[in-house]
Design a protein around this motif. Structure first.
Motif, PDB file in Angstrom:
ATOM      1  N   PHE A  85      -1.421 135.086  70.977  1.00 34.14           N
ATOM      2  CA  PHE A  85      -1.158 133.962  71.836  1.00 34.14           C
ATOM      3  C   PHE A  85      -0.303 133.097  72.294  1.00 34.14           C
ATOM      4  O   PHE A  85       0.025 132.588  72.830  1.00 34.14           O
ATOM      5  CB  PHE A  85      -2.452 132.511  70.544  1.00 34.14           C
ATOM      6  CG  PHE A  85      -3.727 133.004  70.533  1.00 34.14           C
ATOM      7  CD1 PHE A  85      -3.923 134.120  71.309  1.00 34.14           C
ATOM      8  CD2 PHE A  85      -4.594 132.284  69.302  1.00 34.14           C
ATOM      9  CE1 PHE A  85      -5.456 134.378  71.294  1.00 34.14           C
ATOM     10  CE2 PHE A  85      -6.041 132.336  69.579  1.00 34.14           C
ATOM     11  CZ  PHE A  85      -6.609 133.901  70.543  1.00 34.14           C
ATOM     12  N   SER A  86       0.910 133.109  70.982  1.00 31.75           N
ATOM     13  CA  SER A  86       2.537 132.769  71.512  1.00 31.75           C
ATOM     14  C   SER A  86       2.885 133.671  72.999  1.00 31.75           C
ATOM     15  O   SER A  86       3.074 132.829  73.330  1.00 31.75           O
ATOM     16  CB  SER A  86       2.703 133.047  70.146  1.00 31.75           C
ATOM     17  OG  SER A  86       2.644 131.837  69.124  1.00 31.75           O
ATOM     18  N   LEU A  87       2.547 134.905  72.261  1.00 30.89           N
ATOM     19  CA  LEU A  87       3.084 135.665  74.011  1.00 30.89           C
ATOM     20  C   LEU A  87       2.621 135.210  75.310  1.00 30.89           C
ATOM     21  O   LEU A  87       3.279 135.236  76.225  1.00 30.89           O
ATOM     22  CB  LEU A  87       3.141 137.354  73.418  1.00 30.89           C
ATOM     23  CG  LEU A  87       3.704 138.027  73.927  1.00 30.89           C
ATOM     24  CD1 LEU A  87       5.191 137.984  73.732  1.00 30.89           C
ATOM     25  CD2 LEU A  87       3.197 139.703  73.973  1.00 30.89           C
ATOM     26  N   VAL A  88       1.286 135.050  75.065  1.00 33.09           N
ATOM     27  CA  VAL A  88       0.728 135.115  76.598  1.00 33.09           C
ATOM     28  C   VAL A  88       1.302 133.414  77.036  1.00 33.09           C
ATOM     29  O   VAL A  88       1.178 132.827  77.976  1.00 33.09           O
ATOM     30  CB  VAL A  88      -0.691 134.944  76.338  1.00 33.09           C
ATOM     31  CG1 VAL A  88      -1.524 133.887  77.006  1.00 33.09           C
ATOM     32  CG2 VAL A  88      -1.474 136.048  76.122  1.00 33.09           C
ATOM     33  N   ILE A  89       1.058 131.957  75.984  1.00 34.85           N
ATOM     34  CA  ILE A  89       1.253 131.110  76.570  1.00 34.85           C
ATOM     35  C   ILE A  89       2.798 130.531  76.794  1.00 34.85           C
ATOM     36  O   ILE A  89       3.785 129.710  77.462  1.00 34.85           O
ATOM     37  CB  ILE A  89       1.039 130.689  75.039  1.00 34.85           C
ATOM     38  CG1 ILE A  89      -0.411 129.862  74.847  1.00 34.85           C
ATOM     39  CG2 ILE A  89       1.841 127.961  75.146  1.00 34.85           C
ATOM     40  CD1 ILE A  89      -0.540 128.992  73.484  1.00 34.85           C
ATOM     41  N   LEU A  90       3.917 131.545  75.940  1.00 32.24           N
ATOM     42  CA  LEU A  90       5.120 131.453  76.170  1.00 32.24           C
ATOM     43  C   LEU A  90       5.516 131.759  77.566  1.00 32.24           C
ATOM     44  O   LEU A  90       6.540 131.410  78.646  1.00 32.24           O
ATOM     45  CB  LEU A  90       6.006 131.808  75.313  1.00 32.24           C
ATOM     46  CG  LEU A  90       6.293 131.464  74.076  1.00 32.24           C
ATOM     47  CD1 LEU A  90       6.717 132.101  72.929  1.00 32.24           C
ATOM     48  CD2 LEU A  90       6.597 129.959  74.104  1.00 32.24           C
ATOM     49  N   ALA A  91       4.520 133.220  77.739  1.00 33.86           N
ATOM     50  CA  ALA A  91       4.857 133.813  79.404  1.00 33.86           C
ATOM     51  C   ALA A  91       4.580 133.300  80.085  1.00 33.86           C
ATOM     52  O   ALA A  91       5.610 133.027  81.286  1.00 33.86           O
ATOM     53  CB  ALA A  91       4.051 134.874  79.407  1.00 33.86           C
ATOM     54  N   GLY A  92       3.632 132.267  80.109  1.00 31.64           N
ATOM     55  CA  GLY A  92       2.949 131.100  81.293  1.00 31.64           C
ATOM     56  C   GLY A  92       3.636 129.719  81.225  1.00 31.64           C
ATOM     57  O   GLY A  92       4.516 129.686  82.625  1.00 31.64           O
ATOM     58  N   ILE A  93       4.453 129.127  80.432  1.00 33.18           N
ATOM     59  CA  ILE A  93       5.520 128.221  80.391  1.00 33.18           C
ATOM     60  C   ILE A  93       7.000 128.727  80.830  1.00 33.18           C
ATOM     61  O   ILE A  93       7.891 128.531  81.555  1.00 33.18           O
ATOM     62  CB  ILE A  93       6.062 127.645  78.939  1.00 33.18           C
ATOM     63  CG1 ILE A  93       4.681 127.459  78.275  1.00 33.18           C
ATOM     64  CG2 ILE A  93       6.695 127.011  79.197  1.00 33.18           C
ATOM     65  CD1 ILE A  93       5.145 127.027  76.702  1.00 33.18           C
ATOM     66  N   VAL A  94       7.779 129.824  80.473  1.00 33.23           N
ATOM     67  CA  VAL A  94       8.580 130.793  81.309  1.00 33.23           C
ATOM     68  C   VAL A  94       8.290 130.852  82.854  1.00 33.23           C
ATOM     69  O   VAL A  94       8.835 130.512  83.678  1.00 33.23           O
ATOM     70  CB  VAL A  94       8.547 132.512  80.490  1.00 33.23           C
ATOM     71  CG1 VAL A  94       9.806 132.701  81.774  1.00 33.23           C
ATOM     72  CG2 VAL A  94       9.490 132.169  79.325  1.00 33.23           C
ATOM     73  N   ALA A  95       6.627 131.599  83.547  1.00 31.91           N
ATOM     74  CA  ALA A  95       6.678 131.344  84.935  1.00 31.91           C
ATOM     75  C   ALA A  95       6.570 129.871  85.731  1.00 31.91           C
ATOM     76  O   ALA A  95       7.394 129.958  86.260  1.00 31.91           O
ATOM     77  CB  ALA A  95       4.988 132.151  84.604  1.00 31.91           C
ATOM     78  N   SER A  96       6.491 128.988  84.800  1.00 32.32           N
ATOM     79  CA  SER A  96       6.638 127.491  84.828  1.00 32.32           C
ATOM     80  C   SER A  96       8.054 126.968  85.674  1.00 32.32           C
ATOM     81  O   SER A  96       8.079 126.270  86.732  1.00 32.32           O
ATOM     82  CB  SER A  96       5.435 126.752  84.308  1.00 32.32           C
ATOM     83  OG  SER A  96       6.317 126.210  82.699  1.00 32.32           O
TER      84      SER A  96
END
Length: 366
Positions: A85-96
């Motif tokens: 979960f953390s990996l997916v969420i952090l990837a989204g935050i980095v993309a934003s």
């Protein structure tokens, strides 16, 4: 007397727009209504401005709203899949963050405003924190609520395509019976107001009730109940604060930026859609559950869609959305400062290169 008439006009227009947006089932209608009403009144030449105290109280209510999302029910699901979960969420935050940096470097939005506006979640919280940190809350609100609308529309389309039913429309009970959770909420709001009015803590009015309330919620010691009338009043204060600050220049600036911002939002939605596909492939999760869980924001809308879609694992969706909510709020301030500093440094270097080039052109024989 003239100002009293302006306030009455603002209130009437707010009620009308909020009711209309709610009837259209737009997300965040109770905040969009006051904000659009404030913009209309400000552009019409009104001189009224919202005082600091109601705005600080509204920030504290938003802090409680975030704390309420920290339910003990999300802990088992979080502990079993925390790394993924953390990996997916952090990837989204980095993309934003990358989207915000691009908008900043292309000068679509200025400085930290682009970073705050691109943050994938907690729209009301981002507006409040951006204002406290010196960014342009008007443009941040514009970017955030444009994202919320796009994300909600995309999630609705995907859910319908996957065979989900339309989210049921429920009438709001504005004056529900008093509950035991109201007293802790009012206490946290009071502490937040003290932090906002009596200390120099940036964003303290929201952060104090958020962290304290979340800790109390996760231990199961208290419930936090925020009745609809209280949320509506807080949203009105935030919407008016942002809307009444608009000028014709800011409105034109925002309008010109719409195409670039929409491209960035659609790219972010597509990226998170790709993350949801990987999540589903890796875990065997239902694709619609994975898509809603990885959706970049619009937690309230996503919750309604997930609850009304057969086969969706509601616990997984809300666990990831809650995690993202808290991580965005925690990471947004340092991320905005760091990325804006990098962008400004790069902009300064480019400016120096331009000056050097001009000096070379002025030299004899050049």
């Amino acid at each position: 007397m003239r100002k009293k008439g302006q306030w009455l006009g603002l209130l009437a227009l707010t009620v009308l727009l909020a009711a209309g947006f709610s009837a259209l089932e737009l997300p965040a209608a109770l905040l969009l209504g006051p904000m659009v009403a404030g913009i209309a009144v400000a552009l019409g030449g009104a001189s009224i401005r919202l005082p600091d105290t109601p705005f600080v109280l509204a920030q504290a209510v938003v802090g409680c709203l975030i704390a309420r999302a920290a339910s003990p029910a999300v802990l088992p699901e979080f502990l079993s899949h925390w790394h993924l979960f953390s990996l997916v969420i952090l990837a989204g935050i980095v993309a934003s963050a990358a989207m915000g940096l691009v908008l900043c470097r292309l000068r679509v939005m200025p400085g930290t405003t682009a970073i705050w506006g691109a943050s994938p979640g907690g729209a009301a919280a981002m507006v409040v924190m951006a204002d406290a940190c010196g960014a342009d809350a008007r443009l941040v609100a514009f970017m955030q609520y444009l994202r919320v609308l796009c994300v909600a529309l995309a999630a609705t389309v995907v859910a319908r395509a996957a065979g989900g039913s339309a989210p049921p429309h429920q009438a709001t009970v504005w004056l529900p019976p008093l509950t035991a959770g109201l007293a802790p909420a009012l206490g946290l709001i009071g502490l937040g107001a003290l932090a906002g009015l009596c200390t120099r803590l940036s964003g303290g009015a929201m952060l104090v009730p958020m962290f304290l309330g979340a800790a109390l919620r996760l231990t199961g010691l208290v419930e936090i109940d925020l009745p609809p009338w209280l949320l509506a009043a807080a949203y009105a204060a935030i919407g008016w604060r942002v809307g009444l600050g608009f000028t014709q220049k800011v409105a034109l600036y925002a309008a010109r930026a719409v195409p670039a911002i929409l491209v960035g939002i659609l790219a972010l939605i597509a990226f998170c859609g790709g993350l949801s596909w990987l999540l589903a492939k890796t875990t065997g999760m239902d694709p619609l559950t994975a898509y809603l869980a990885a959706s970049p924001g619009g937690m309230d809308s996503v919750a309604v869609i997930a609850a009304s879609s057969p086969g969706v694992d509601f616990a997984v969706v809300m666990t990831m959305q809650t995690m993202r909510f808290f991580l965005v709020v925690l990471l947004a301030p340092p991320m905005a400062r760091f990325l804006a500093g990098r962008a400004e440094a790069r902009g300064g270097e480019e400016k120096k290169e331009e000056v050097k080039a001009e000096e070379c052109l002025r030299r004899p024989g050049a």
